[in-house]
Design a protein around this motif. Sequence first.
Motif, PDB file in Angstrom:
ATOM      1  N   UNK A 113     -84.875  30.470 -29.175  1.00  0.00           N
ATOM      2  CA  UNK A 113     -84.094  29.468 -29.905  1.00  0.00           C
ATOM      3  C   UNK A 113     -84.915  28.292 -30.432  1.00  0.00           C
ATOM      4  N   UNK A 114     -85.819  27.748 -29.591  1.00  0.00           N
ATOM      5  CA  UNK A 114     -86.586  26.581 -30.018  1.00  0.00           C
ATOM      6  C   UNK A 114     -87.567  26.940 -31.123  1.00  0.00           C
ATOM      7  N   UNK A 115     -88.316  28.030 -30.936  1.00  0.00           N
ATOM      8  CA  UNK A 115     -89.300  28.424 -31.948  1.00  0.00           C
ATOM      9  C   UNK A 115     -88.615  28.784 -33.264  1.00  0.00           C
ATOM     10  N   UNK A 116     -87.491  29.484 -33.193  1.00  0.00           N
ATOM     11  CA  UNK A 116     -86.777  29.850 -34.413  1.00  0.00           C
ATOM     12  C   UNK A 116     -86.252  28.615 -35.121  1.00  0.00           C
TER      13      UNK A 116
ATOM     14  N   UNK B 270     -80.105  27.110 -43.437  1.00  0.00           N
ATOM     15  CA  UNK B 270     -78.795  27.701 -43.701  1.00  0.00           C
ATOM     16  C   UNK B 270     -78.559  28.951 -42.867  1.00  0.00           C
ATOM     17  N   UNK B 271     -79.620  29.554 -42.347  1.00  0.00           N
ATOM     18  CA  UNK B 271     -79.472  30.764 -41.544  1.00  0.00           C
ATOM     19  C   UNK B 271     -78.835  30.432 -40.197  1.00  0.00           C
ATOM     20  N   UNK B 272     -77.999  31.323 -39.724  1.00  0.00           N
ATOM     21  CA  UNK B 272     -77.257  31.124 -38.476  1.00  0.00           C
ATOM     22  C   UNK B 272     -78.056  31.726 -37.318  1.00  0.00           C
ATOM     23  N   UNK B 273     -78.620  30.876 -36.489  1.00  0.00           N
ATOM     24  CA  UNK B 273     -79.505  31.308 -35.403  1.00  0.00           C
ATOM     25  C   UNK B 273     -78.691  31.687 -34.164  1.00  0.00           C
ATOM     26  N   UNK B 274     -78.949  32.906 -33.638  1.00  0.00           N
ATOM     27  CA  UNK B 274     -78.244  33.393 -32.468  1.00  0.00           C
ATOM     28  C   UNK B 274     -79.233  34.010 -31.476  1.00  0.00           C
ATOM     29  N   UNK B 275     -78.960  33.818 -30.176  1.00  0.00           N
ATOM     30  CA  UNK B 275     -79.761  34.460 -29.132  1.00  0.00           C
ATOM     31  C   UNK B 275     -79.146  35.815 -28.796  1.00  0.00           C
ATOM     32  N   UNK B 276     -79.948  36.858 -28.853  1.00  0.00           N
ATOM     33  CA  UNK B 276     -79.430  38.206 -28.596  1.00  0.00           C
ATOM     34  C   UNK B 276     -78.859  38.318 -27.187  1.00  0.00           C
ATOM     35  N   UNK B 277     -79.511  37.659 -26.217  1.00  0.00           N
ATOM     36  CA  UNK B 277     -79.078  37.783 -24.823  1.00  0.00           C
ATOM     37  C   UNK B 277     -77.865  36.926 -24.480  1.00  0.00           C
ATOM     38  N   UNK B 278     -77.378  36.128 -25.430  1.00  0.00           N
ATOM     39  CA  UNK B 278     -76.210  35.279 -25.158  1.00  0.00           C
ATOM     40  C   UNK B 278     -75.004  36.154 -24.816  1.00  0.00           C
TER      41      UNK B 278
END
Length: 543
Positions: free
Chosen positions: A463-466, A477-485
């Motif tokens: 998350x932080x690096x992205x 504008x891109x929606x950042x999501x964690x796969x492991x969430x």
Amino acid sequence: MNVNEGEGQRSTAYDERPRLSLTRHGWSVAGVLALLAIVGLGFRVSHLGASGFAEDEVNKVEAVQAYQRGEITANAEHPMLMKALMFGSLRAGHALRASISNEALLRLPNAIFGALTVIPLFLLTAAFFDRWTGLTAAALWAVGVNAISFNRIGKEDTLLVFFMLFAFYFYLRAKQTDTRNLAVRKRNYLLSGVSFGLMLASKYFPHYFGLNSLYHHNFHVRQRQPGELAGRTPSLFYVAILVAFLIANPPVLLPHVWEYLNAYMGEKLLVHSGYLFAGHLYKNTVSRSPFWGTPIYFYLVFMAIKIPLLVLLSFIIGFVVSIERRVHPGHAFVLFMFLFWMVPYSLIGAKWLRYTLSLMPFVYMLAAIGVVELIRFLNGRLKASAQMRAVVAAVVIAIFIGAPAWIDYSAGPHYALYTNALAADRVGYFFPHDEFYDDGLREAIRFVCDNAPPGAIIAHETPAATRYYLEQFQRTDLDSKAISAPDFDPAKISRPAYFIVQRGRTYFENRDKLAFIRSNFEKIHEVSVNGMSAAEVFVNQAR
């Protein structure tokens, strides 16, 4: 060079003369150390920004940004000293408008201190043995691919080792000094205390202080002279530790930091778990100690396949020699520190390769003992003259230092991927998380930024690096999501989504999701490092 039959066995533990006196010989030693530091710095700063920020490093970037706003409690699980140096490096680089990347500026303080570590390592080794052993250990550190790898990342271990070695050295010199020489003893205790304080302000690993005390409680490094009183460690030493620690790490006085540390140590901040080691996923938490976390042979595998074979050979020789001479205070010290690192760390459930940076000084000390012993053995078998002994010593040292230096030249700038001949065909297999350390992530994010439509999902485990690189590449504008969430299900996404998959970031919380992504979505991009797959990009369209 005079490495003869007796010099390697002679104890210098009772010698109170300064190790670097300004004699002609002293200046020569200082010159060699300066050269080693320059060579070591060259390897450590070469293409320092070749790899993008790892997730942990972006946490330091965000801490530096918080410092600029006057907030000093960011990244509270780690002390302030390294982040303060990073703050200064980034500020100076931007003020000078230097054409150096933020990645290189953030890592530069560690690269510098990593190169300078040849000084305390030489001093400590020479104080226990002799100057040739000390210089050999320093040279092994300067060109050691394992030391270089972790001196090039923005983590706390580099400063920890630098100050730890100085703390050990000054404490040793205090113990080696006649108790009637109060001024010299107090000065050395003061310097040792300051070094221990700065060590703790680099990383919260106080057990090295305890190990030093335990060693000196059980081993005597000088013979007490007739009429000499027993020496005690003065209170000045402990005061110096506390003062240096607080000056270099004032956030520790704030209640918020202690609350955060309590949550961190209680594993309440974990969002995912697991370490992929040799193709198998293991729990990697302290609470799984001693036998239910990563395997106890984790660090033994590291030593077997990640240390150059010549260094490993000289280490084994030095280890055997030290066992034979274990009553000698120097040999006892390196054995004590090596074993009290290897056994406890192997039993702890949470393991990371970067922790081995604090092991490497003792590996290199033992390897230096092995090199000196090999020179002595060859000279004895050859019955060499004084001139021939010098030639033998020069050739052996050239081989044992030159070969690791050539490895550095060949492995750079992605030093962490180096694997010796015992596992040359398994690069990135045993320790993918630490060997890649998010190398290739920056390039994968850039690819998504260049190709994703507005508002698309970018899924990842960083998350932080992205967040950082989305800002750098102007694609917030891109929606950042964690796969492991827990609330993220790749099978239920209808809008365009791009998945960045890194083998080293396989967790118990995401392994089924990663398997689904690989099986059902199309791979449209792959980032390779040294021919190894570092990051893959999938898009949610049917194959």
